[in-house]
Design a protein around this motif. Structure first.
Motif, PDB file in Angstrom:
ATOM      1  N   ILE A 187      34.283  33.359  40.245  1.00  0.00           N
ATOM      2  CA  ILE A 187      35.738  33.315  40.419  1.00  0.00           C
ATOM      3  C   ILE A 187      36.432  33.513  39.080  1.00  0.00           C
ATOM      4  O   ILE A 187      37.449  34.219  38.993  1.00  0.00           O
ATOM      5  N   ARG A 188      35.895  32.913  38.035  1.00  0.00           N
ATOM      6  CA  ARG A 188      36.511  33.034  36.701  1.00  0.00           C
ATOM      7  C   ARG A 188      36.315  34.411  36.094  1.00  0.00           C
ATOM      8  O   ARG A 188      37.021  34.815  35.186  1.00  0.00           O
ATOM      9  N   GLY A 189      35.344  35.187  36.620  1.00  0.00           N
ATOM     10  CA  GLY A 189      35.080  36.510  36.060  1.00  0.00           C
ATOM     11  C   GLY A 189      34.030  36.504  34.984  1.00  0.00           C
ATOM     12  O   GLY A 189      33.837  37.514  34.302  1.00  0.00           O
ATOM     13  N   LEU A 190      33.323  35.384  34.831  1.00  0.00           N
ATOM     14  CA  LEU A 190      32.261  35.305  33.831  1.00  0.00           C
ATOM     15  C   LEU A 190      30.955  35.907  34.339  1.00  0.00           C
ATOM     16  O   LEU A 190      30.100  36.303  33.546  1.00  0.00           O
ATOM     17  N   VAL A 191      30.782  35.951  35.634  1.00  0.00           N
ATOM     18  CA  VAL A 191      29.578  36.498  36.261  1.00  0.00           C
ATOM     19  C   VAL A 191      30.022  37.461  37.355  1.00  0.00           C
ATOM     20  O   VAL A 191      30.970  37.170  38.101  1.00  0.00           O
ATOM     21  N   GLU A 192      29.349  38.595  37.438  1.00  0.00           N
ATOM     22  CA  GLU A 192      29.669  39.566  38.486  1.00  0.00           C
ATOM     23  C   GLU A 192      28.842  39.270  39.733  1.00  0.00           C
ATOM     24  O   GLU A 192      27.635  39.054  39.635  1.00  0.00           O
ATOM     25  N   PRO A 193      29.466  39.263  40.905  1.00  0.00           N
ATOM     26  CA  PRO A 193      28.692  39.040  42.129  1.00  0.00           C
ATOM     27  C   PRO A 193      27.813  40.243  42.442  1.00  0.00           C
ATOM     28  O   PRO A 193      28.119  41.373  42.050  1.00  0.00           O
ATOM     29  N   THR A 194      26.714  39.997  43.133  1.00  0.00           N
ATOM     30  CA  THR A 194      25.872  41.103  43.566  1.00  0.00           C
ATOM     31  C   THR A 194      26.616  41.997  44.545  1.00  0.00           C
ATOM     32  O   THR A 194      26.529  43.219  44.484  1.00  0.00           O
ATOM     33  N   GLU A 195      27.370  41.355  45.426  1.00  0.00           N
ATOM     34  CA  GLU A 195      28.226  42.076  46.369  1.00  0.00           C
ATOM     35  C   GLU A 195      29.504  41.265  46.556  1.00  0.00           C
ATOM     36  O   GLU A 195      29.542  40.064  46.288  1.00  0.00           O
ATOM     37  N   GLY A 196      30.550  41.932  47.030  1.00  0.00           N
ATOM     38  CA  GLY A 196      31.788  41.245  47.342  1.00  0.00           C
ATOM     39  C   GLY A 196      32.829  41.371  46.244  1.00  0.00           C
ATOM     40  O   GLY A 196      32.611  42.017  45.211  1.00  0.00           O
ATOM     41  N   ILE A 197      33.970  40.722  46.476  1.00  0.00           N
ATOM     42  CA  ILE A 197      35.094  40.853  45.570  1.00  0.00           C
ATOM     43  C   ILE A 197      35.873  39.545  45.532  1.00  0.00           C
ATOM     44  O   ILE A 197      35.948  38.822  46.530  1.00  0.00           O
ATOM     45  N   VAL A 198      36.404  39.201  44.366  1.00  0.00           N
ATOM     46  CA  VAL A 198      37.285  38.052  44.185  1.00  0.00           C
ATOM     47  C   VAL A 198      38.645  38.583  43.766  1.00  0.00           C
ATOM     48  O   VAL A 198      38.734  39.445  42.875  1.00  0.00           O
ATOM     49  N   CYS A 199      39.704  38.094  44.424  1.00  0.00           N
ATOM     50  CA  CYS A 199      41.064  38.565  44.129  1.00  0.00           C
ATOM     51  C   CYS A 199      41.918  37.421  43.626  1.00  0.00           C
ATOM     52  O   CYS A 199      41.819  36.287  44.115  1.00  0.00           O
ATOM     53  N   LEU A 200      42.749  37.708  42.655  1.00  0.00           N
ATOM     54  CA  LEU A 200      43.724  36.770  42.126  1.00  0.00           C
ATOM     55  C   LEU A 200      45.111  37.366  42.343  1.00  0.00           C
ATOM     56  O   LEU A 200      45.463  38.361  41.714  1.00  0.00           O
ATOM     57  N   GLU A 201      45.845  36.760  43.272  1.00  0.00           N
ATOM     58  CA  GLU A 201      47.197  37.216  43.582  1.00  0.00           C
ATOM     59  C   GLU A 201      47.243  38.722  43.848  1.00  0.00           C
ATOM     60  O   GLU A 201      48.103  39.446  43.332  1.00  0.00           O
ATOM     61  N   GLY A 202      46.294  39.205  44.633  1.00  0.00           N
ATOM     62  CA  GLY A 202      46.308  40.594  45.060  1.00  0.00           C
ATOM     63  C   GLY A 202      45.576  41.569  44.176  1.00  0.00           C
ATOM     64  O   GLY A 202      45.444  42.733  44.533  1.00  0.00           O
ATOM     65  N   LEU A 203      45.083  41.127  43.030  1.00  0.00           N
ATOM     66  CA  LEU A 203      44.328  42.014  42.133  1.00  0.00           C
ATOM     67  C   LEU A 203      42.898  41.526  42.010  1.00  0.00           C
ATOM     68  O   LEU A 203      42.646  40.317  41.931  1.00  0.00           O
ATOM     69  N   ALA A 204      41.985  42.455  41.997  1.00  0.00           N
ATOM     70  CA  ALA A 204      40.581  42.093  41.808  1.00  0.00           C
ATOM     71  C   ALA A 204      40.394  41.489  40.421  1.00  0.00           C
ATOM     72  O   ALA A 204      40.937  41.983  39.435  1.00  0.00           O
ATOM     73  N   ILE A 205      39.626  40.410  40.369  1.00  0.00           N
ATOM     74  CA  ILE A 205      39.351  39.750  39.090  1.00  0.00           C
ATOM     75  C   ILE A 205      38.757  40.728  38.089  1.00  0.00           C
ATOM     76  O   ILE A 205      39.065  40.710  36.889  1.00  0.00           O
ATOM     77  N   ALA A 206      37.904  41.637  38.573  1.00  0.00           N
ATOM     78  CA  ALA A 206      37.257  42.600  37.678  1.00  0.00           C
ATOM     79  C   ALA A 206      38.261  43.550  37.046  1.00  0.00           C
ATOM     80  O   ALA A 206      37.965  44.175  36.023  1.00  0.00           O
ATOM     81  N   ASP A 207      39.456  43.683  37.646  1.00  0.00           N
ATOM     82  CA  ASP A 207      40.469  44.596  37.119  1.00  0.00           C
ATOM     83  C   ASP A 207      41.397  43.931  36.116  1.00  0.00           C
ATOM     84  O   ASP A 207      42.300  44.583  35.585  1.00  0.00           O
ATOM     85  N   LEU A 208      41.214  42.638  35.869  1.00  0.00           N
ATOM     86  CA  LEU A 208      42.065  41.917  34.931  1.00  0.00           C
ATOM     87  C   LEU A 208      41.356  41.789  33.589  1.00  0.00           C
ATOM     88  O   LEU A 208      40.141  41.611  33.526  1.00  0.00           O
TER      89      LEU A 208
END
Length: 553
Positions: A390-411
């Motif tokens: 959730i914090r973006g310190l580890v990438e999931p094998t699959e799936g996506i985490v969003c923060l207020e409509g934006l993917a964590i990986a895009d922040l």
């Protein structure tokens, strides 16, 4: 060698003037040494020849003796100036390198930094940087100075004595020098590397022993640690002894080359003098100059012997600069879940695997404003891993985490840090005051903000009793109990006023009453925050609005 050249350039590119001055002064030192021994030999031989010939009364002893004194004093002054200029520039260059290394590490993604053991990495980098002080002092400058002096000596001997003497001296010396350098480079690479690694192990083990000496003594393991420190010290000494042996062998090759050059110069010069082509004093000049040539490469012997450890250190240093920095935010498109999702933080189809084992799979969650989600499950089920995802310190094998409509990986990391507060299981405190530790999260925070965070964390009365915000803490927060350190890290996290809070065992080490009080204060102070807590205690689960059970498939 490429890494060594790059590191050399990093250290000296801002101090090229000092490098040139150092090389010129090194040339002056070597030239003065050659001239001093050659002139002295010529002077003694010429004076003796003049006395035997009955011309001692008319022989000029003043100018040669003045030249000898001038060269001796000049050599000492040049040596002092060379040491002063080059060592000062080297120390400043290494200081710049340390700053550049820390800046390069700070530019790395947080996911990479989270995998590092800070003390171990700092120890390795410290020793590696220290190992590079000889790149210029014992390799580059001696090599350039030796090349210049040898070239100049060749032409001077050819002019003042005979070309054949010059060819014999410089040629035999270059052959011996090449043999010495090849032997040193090959034979010293492994022991110099072992010495470097043993020094790192010695330092780490000694620091660990001193930090944990009380616990080690209580558990009866202090003697075992002491033996491990001594073992690392013995291995370092053994490797260093082998390196010293290689250096002595190299010096032996240089000495043999000098002896061959001097003997050849004496033989050729003596024959030429007996034939009347040169005078005896000139023959003596060539002989003593050959003896002095050994000094030109003596500084190189140590540098070549340490080439292995310097090369390894340079590679590790350069690796800190060539690693790719964090990718810029992409923001190519909104998450496919964002359009109809009103939650602050959400996860969809999350899967995480370690090797062939899946910690969890198919996880979905969403947390809105003012909601608290408890992650429950057995120890090792993946609660901390999910918080890191959730914090973006580890990438999931699959799936996506969003923060207020934006993917964590895009922040970017800065955006995540500004909007997400994270209290990990092992929060770090540093030596300094309580205020210093708090302001790591918000350097501009005023005292009122610090006290408010301490109040929410239930630590304000403790800090007041200890004397206030300027109470000094030792390394790792020494001066506070385990529970107090935990609450201080909690208060530091609150300073950013995050809209999302990730808490990993936030009340660990606290009694039930204190734990319930702090959780109530937190929700009262941040009524709109979305909170995800890895709950190991009943108090934490009861405090949450709902729970998400994590089980291995």
């Amino acid at each position: 060698m490429t890494a060594l050249f790059r590191v050399f350039r990093r250290i000296w590119r801002r101090r090229i003037g000092a490098l040139i001055v150092g090389i010129l002064l090194s040339v002056a030192v070597l030239a003065a040494g050659l001239a001093l021994l050659g002139l002295s030999g010529w002077f003694v031989t010429a004076a003796g020849a003049a006395g035997l010939a009955g011309g001692g009364l008319t022989f000029d002893v003043f100018r040669p003796s003045a030249g000898v004194r001038f060269l001796a004093l000049g050599r000492a002054v040049a040596r002092y100036g060379e040491r002063l200029a080059t060592h000062d520039a080297t120390l400043k260059g290494l200081a710049d390198l340390r700053v550049a290394l820390l800046e390069a590490m700070l530019r790395k993604p947080a996911v990479l930094l989270s995998r590092l053991r800070g003390s171990e990495r700092l120890n390795h980098l410290t020793i590696d940087v220290d190992a590079l002080d000889g790149v210029a002092l014992r390799l580059v400058m001696p090599a350039v100075a030796a090349a210049v002096v040898l070239a100049a000596t060749f032409f001077l001997i050819a002019w003042l004595v005979l070309p054949s003497v010059a060819v014999l001296e410089i040629g035999s010396y270059l052959v011996g020098l090449a043999a010495a350098l090849i032997v040193a480079a090959r034979a010293s690479r492994k022991p110099s590397r072992l010495a470097q690694r043993s020094a790192q192990a010695l330092r780490m083990r000694f620091i660990d022993m001193m930090r944990g000496r009380t616990e080690l003594a209580v558990s009866g393991r202090l003697e075992d640690y002491r033996r491990s420190v001594l073992d690392a010290h013995q291995r370092m000494q053994h490797a260093q002894s082998r390196t010293d042996l290689v250096e002595r062998i190299s010096a032996l090759f240089l000495g043999l080359a000098g002896s061959v050059a001097a003997g050849g110069a004496l033989l050729v010069g003596g024959v030429a003098a007996s034939e009347g082509r040169i005078d005896p004093a000139s023959a003596a000049l060539g002989f003593f100059a050959a003896l002095a040539l050994v000094e030109t490469a003596a500084p190189l012997a140590r540098g070549i012997a340490e080439l292995g450890k310097m090369t390894d250190a340079a590679r590790r240093i350069e690796a800190q600069f060539v690693d790719e920095p964090e990718a810029a935010p992409r923001r190519t498109a909104l998450s496919p879940f964002a359009s109809g999702d009103s939650s602050v933080i959400s996860g969809h189809g999350l899967v995480y695997r370690r090797g062939n084992r899946a910690l969890f799979e198919g996880l979905d969650f969403s947390v809105g404003r003012g909601e608290t989600l408890a992650l429950v499950g057995e120890s090792g089920s993946g609660k901390t891993t999910l918080l890191n995802i959730i914090r973006g310190l580890v990438e999931p094998t699959e799936g996506i985490v969003c923060l207020e409509g934006l993917a964590i990986a895009d922040l970017s990391e800065a955006e995540r840090a500004a909007r997400i507060g994270y209290l990990p299981q092992r929060a770090t405190l540093v030596s300094g005051t309580i205020a210093d530790n708090l302001r790591l999260a918000a350097p501009a925070a005023g005292d009122d903000m610090l006290w408010e965070s301490l109040r929410i964390a239930g630590l304000d009365e403790v800090v007041t009793a200890k004397g206030g915000l300027q109470y000094p803490l030792g390394e790792g927060g020494q001066g506070l109990s385990g529970g107090e350190r935990r609450r201080l890290a909690f208060a530091r996290m609150l300073l950013r006023r995050p809209s999302v809070m990730l808490l990993d065992e936030p009340t660990e080490g606290l009694d039930v009453e204190t734990a319930c009080d702090i959780l109530a204060r937190l929700r009262s102070a941040f009524p709109r925050a979305a909170i995800v807590v890895a709950a190991h205690r009943a108090e934490e689960r009861a405090w949450a609005d709902r729970a998400l059970e994590i089980r291995s498939p």
